[in-house]
Design a protein around this motif. Structure first.
Motif, PDB file in Angstrom:
ATOM      1  N   THR A  57      -0.891  13.636   0.596  1.00  0.00           N
ATOM      2  CA  THR A  57      -2.154  14.483  -0.074  1.00  0.00           C
ATOM      3  C   THR A  57      -1.660  16.315   1.136  1.00  0.00           C
ATOM      4  O   THR A  57      -2.143  16.279   2.175  1.00  0.00           O
ATOM      5  CB  THR A  57      -3.248  14.491   1.084  1.00  0.00           C
ATOM      6  OG1 THR A  57      -3.204  12.935   0.651  1.00  0.00           O
ATOM      7  CG2 THR A  57      -4.540  15.061   1.269  1.00  0.00           C
ATOM      8  N   VAL A  70      -4.727   5.346  -2.463  1.00  0.00           N
ATOM      9  CA  VAL A  70      -4.052   5.189  -2.064  1.00  0.00           C
ATOM     10  C   VAL A  70      -3.400   4.230  -3.574  1.00  0.00           C
ATOM     11  O   VAL A  70      -4.487   3.342  -3.348  1.00  0.00           O
ATOM     12  CB  VAL A  70      -3.951   3.971  -0.541  1.00  0.00           C
ATOM     13  CG1 VAL A  70      -2.563   3.258   0.082  1.00  0.00           C
ATOM     14  CG2 VAL A  70      -3.734   4.770   0.176  1.00  0.00           C
ATOM     15  N   MET A 111      -9.701   2.992   3.051  1.00  0.00           N
ATOM     16  CA  MET A 111      -8.915   2.173   3.971  1.00  0.00           C
ATOM     17  C   MET A 111      -8.678   2.405   5.669  1.00  0.00           C
ATOM     18  O   MET A 111      -8.527   1.702   6.148  1.00  0.00           O
ATOM     19  CB  MET A 111      -7.597   2.921   3.540  1.00  0.00           C
ATOM     20  CG  MET A 111      -7.040   2.726   2.407  1.00  0.00           C
ATOM     21  SD  MET A 111      -5.698   1.066   2.146  1.00  0.00           S
ATOM     22  CE  MET A 111      -4.520   1.041   3.132  1.00  0.00           C
ATOM     23  N   SER A 143      -6.247   1.302  -6.973  1.00  0.00           N
ATOM     24  CA  SER A 143      -5.931   2.284  -6.011  1.00  0.00           C
ATOM     25  C   SER A 143      -7.450   1.759  -5.491  1.00  0.00           C
ATOM     26  O   SER A 143      -7.956   1.076  -5.467  1.00  0.00           O
ATOM     27  CB  SER A 143      -5.939   3.792  -6.466  1.00  0.00           C
ATOM     28  OG  SER A 143      -7.592   3.499  -7.347  1.00  0.00           O
ATOM     29  N   GLY A 149      -2.528  10.333   8.455  1.00  0.00           N
ATOM     30  CA  GLY A 149      -3.473  11.008   7.325  1.00  0.00           C
ATOM     31  C   GLY A 149      -4.700  11.045   7.930  1.00  0.00           C
ATOM     32  O   GLY A 149      -5.250  11.033   8.693  1.00  0.00           O
ATOM     33  N   TYR A 157       0.510   6.710   7.566  1.00  0.00           N
ATOM     34  CA  TYR A 157      -0.528   6.716   7.307  1.00  0.00           C
ATOM     35  C   TYR A 157      -1.626   7.375   8.091  1.00  0.00           C
ATOM     36  O   TYR A 157      -2.746   7.792   8.333  1.00  0.00           O
ATOM     37  CB  TYR A 157      -0.766   6.276   6.290  1.00  0.00           C
ATOM     38  CG  TYR A 157      -1.660   6.068   5.107  1.00  0.00           C
ATOM     39  CD1 TYR A 157      -2.146   7.316   4.593  1.00  0.00           C
ATOM     40  CD2 TYR A 157      -2.849   5.226   5.513  1.00  0.00           C
ATOM     41  CE1 TYR A 157      -2.816   7.633   3.746  1.00  0.00           C
ATOM     42  CE2 TYR A 157      -3.912   5.268   4.496  1.00  0.00           C
ATOM     43  CZ  TYR A 157      -4.132   6.433   3.683  1.00  0.00           C
ATOM     44  OH  TYR A 157      -5.044   6.206   3.311  1.00  0.00           O
ATOM     45  N   LEU A 176       2.087   2.981   6.621  1.00  0.00           N
ATOM     46  CA  LEU A 176       1.006   2.414   6.751  1.00  0.00           C
ATOM     47  C   LEU A 176       0.831   3.497   8.376  1.00  0.00           C
ATOM     48  O   LEU A 176      -0.467   4.108   9.290  1.00  0.00           O
ATOM     49  CB  LEU A 176      -0.033   1.658   6.799  1.00  0.00           C
ATOM     50  CG  LEU A 176       0.478   0.976   5.085  1.00  0.00           C
ATOM     51  CD1 LEU A 176      -0.540  -0.929   4.675  1.00  0.00           C
ATOM     52  CD2 LEU A 176      -0.597   2.287   4.974  1.00  0.00           C
ATOM     53  N   TYR A 195       0.772  -1.461   0.546  1.00  0.00           N
ATOM     54  CA  TYR A 195      -0.074   0.422   0.087  1.00  0.00           C
ATOM     55  C   TYR A 195       1.054   0.907   0.105  1.00  0.00           C
ATOM     56  O   TYR A 195       1.505   1.344   0.953  1.00  0.00           O
ATOM     57  CB  TYR A 195      -0.956  -0.119   1.291  1.00  0.00           C
ATOM     58  CG  TYR A 195      -1.779  -1.179   0.679  1.00  0.00           C
ATOM     59  CD1 TYR A 195      -3.234  -1.070   0.371  1.00  0.00           C
ATOM     60  CD2 TYR A 195      -1.612  -2.120   1.380  1.00  0.00           C
ATOM     61  CE1 TYR A 195      -3.822  -2.723   0.164  1.00  0.00           C
ATOM     62  CE2 TYR A 195      -2.264  -3.576   1.960  1.00  0.00           C
ATOM     63  CZ  TYR A 195      -3.594  -3.446   0.952  1.00  0.00           C
ATOM     64  OH  TYR A 195      -4.324  -3.975   0.917  1.00  0.00           O
ATOM     65  N   ALA A 252      -9.059   6.953   0.473  1.00  0.00           N
ATOM     66  CA  ALA A 252      -8.733   6.521   1.577  1.00  0.00           C
ATOM     67  C   ALA A 252     -10.041   6.130   2.507  1.00  0.00           C
ATOM     68  O   ALA A 252      -9.364   6.333   3.769  1.00  0.00           O
ATOM     69  CB  ALA A 252      -7.895   7.816   2.108  1.00  0.00           C
ATOM     70  N   PRO A 254       0.061   4.636  -0.148  1.00  0.00           N
ATOM     71  CA  PRO A 254      -0.378   6.570   0.338  1.00  0.00           C
ATOM     72  C   PRO A 254       0.188   7.256  -0.662  1.00  0.00           C
ATOM     73  O   PRO A 254       1.264   8.063  -0.532  1.00  0.00           O
ATOM     74  CB  PRO A 254      -0.165   6.561   2.064  1.00  0.00           C
ATOM     75  CG  PRO A 254      -0.066   5.912   2.052  1.00  0.00           C
ATOM     76  CD  PRO A 254       1.022   4.494   1.684  1.00  0.00           C
TER      77      PRO A 254
END
Length: 415
Positions: A60, A394, A365, A359, A387, A383, A380, A55, A362, A57
């Protein structure tokens, strides 16, 4: 991407000159026949089929925000992403760090990448616009040919283009795949009559992908055609059927569907009435001993057009929708097939010859992570700690096992 072009505009552009050289697709050997039985698949876990599910990310920040990956190209250093809604091409490095953003013409629907020159090309009408991998505009020039280009490692270019109209186009032979060197066409494959061909543009079915399916080498690509069960390999020297899928008779449409005059131009009506029959194969990728592909039908939902992975060594077959997460991928989603339209519409976005890519938003996820406490890798952990569910999608990077086997499915009422 949709194969259809604006036929009226194509006619207005005038009479096109094509060099008629190669005729049918050339096959150096007989295609490998692959027997596919959709009834044979069963539920499996990630670790039975995939070695890796990674994964990545995508950073952003204000200037990198976007919503959907409509197109993905993977290079040695970058993920190059097209989001059509905002008319932007975005570049992230392989760790997901934002690199740059390019604003492209609003009517551009896709881009092409020349890996050797490290250039991105978008079309504005019949003008090609080139940018480098830092987002700098390099030049504009008239298009070399109508169609979608693929830039090979040796500097040659292959173009894919299929346009048929009894009303607007001339009674002449074109080639669906044409090869150019230094601005001149030197070969053409898959010939068809632009006016009289049995398969009209209105027969085709929309596909959320360009005509070429990357296999990572810049020396060859895979290619699929409507109403065929073949997977072609295209290079700068030839075009040929590499794999021929053989299906149980219950899934095969009669060949006269392609020749009956009453169906010409609206064959979709036949497949809407015969939904179980497979129209064609699409989204073909090859990594190691594995082939990924989708069998398109008119059945709606996740039981309709189903994606598969087939191992050439063991003949094992698995449906992607039946591969479930496990502890080896932190019980996170592998695709969003049951939780969104991204994979259902766009399938695997691309391949680099080792991995295939999709993909996940978010929101999915974070929703999944909230249900389970897992030991995540560092990227992760960061993230999920920093995040948010409103962040960028992702990228999911998947590597299949070189050889895998799957228990035979037991027939059940839901198969």
């Amino acid at each position: 991407m949709m194969r259809n072009l604006n036929l009226k505009n194509a006619a207005i552009m005038g009479c096109l000159f094509f060099i008629s050289i190669a005729a049918a697709a050339q096959e150096p050997t007989h295609p490998q026949e692959i027997y596919i039985d959709p009834n044979s698949v069963t539920n499996v876990t990630k670790q039975q089929v995939f070695d890796e599910v990674n994964y990545i990310p995508l950073q952003t920040i204000a200037q990198s925000r976007f919503n959907t990956i409509d197109q993905l190209v993977v290079t040695d250093k970058y993920f190059i992403i097209n989001e059509q809604k905002t008319n932007h091409v975005l570049l992230f490095d392989k760790t997901g760090k934002f690199h740059c953003k390019i604003e492209v013409p609003s009517f551009s629907t896709a881009f092409s990448v020349n890996r050797q020159k490290r250039e991105i090309m978008v079309k504005k009408g019949r003008t090609e616009i080139y940018y480098n991998f830092d987002g700098k505009k390099l030049r504009e020039q008239p298009e070399k040919s109508i169609g979608t280009p693929y830039y090979f490692a040796n500097g040659r270019i292959g173009y894919a283009d299929y346009r048929v109209s009894e009303q607007y186009l001339p009674d002449t032979v074109n080639h669906e795949y044409r090869l150019y060197s230094k601005g001149r066409q030197y070969a053409g494959y898959l010939p068809y009559n632009m006016k009289l061909a049995s398969i009209q543009n209105s027969d085709d079915i929309y596909t959320w992908h360009g005509p070429f399916f990357d296999i990572g080498s810049s020396k060859a690509v895979l290619y699929c055609r409507p109403f065929e069960y073949n997977i072609y390999e295209l290079t700068s020297q030839r075009a040929y059927v590499k794999y021929k899928l053989v299906l149980p008779q219950e899934y095969v449409f009669p060949q006269d569907v392609l020749t009956v005059d009453s169906l010409k131009g609206h064959r979709y009506t036949y497949f809407n009435a015969n939904q179980k029959q497979i129209r064609e194969v699409s989204f073909a990728y090859e990594t190691g001993n594995n082939i990924f592909f989708r069998l398109n039908s008119s059945i709606a939902g996740t039981n309709g057009s189903i994606s598969y992975i087939y191992n050439l060594k063991t003949n094992a077959l698995a449906a992607i929708k039946d591969i479930y997460p496990d502890a080896t991928n932190y019980n996170l989603p592998i695709t969003d097939i049951y939780n969104g339209g991204n994979f259902y519409n766009r399938n695997f976005l691309t391949s680099d010859g080792t991995y295939v890519y999709t993909s996940i938003k978010a929101e999915l996820m974070f929703a999944t992570a909230a249900k389970a406490q897992n030991q995540y890798p560092n990227n992760l952990k960061q993230y999920f700690a920093k995040g948010s569910s409103n962040g960028n999608p992702v990228i999911v990077q998947i590597k299949a096992k070189d050889q895998f086997t799957i228990p035979k499915a037991e027939l059940s009422s839901n198969k």
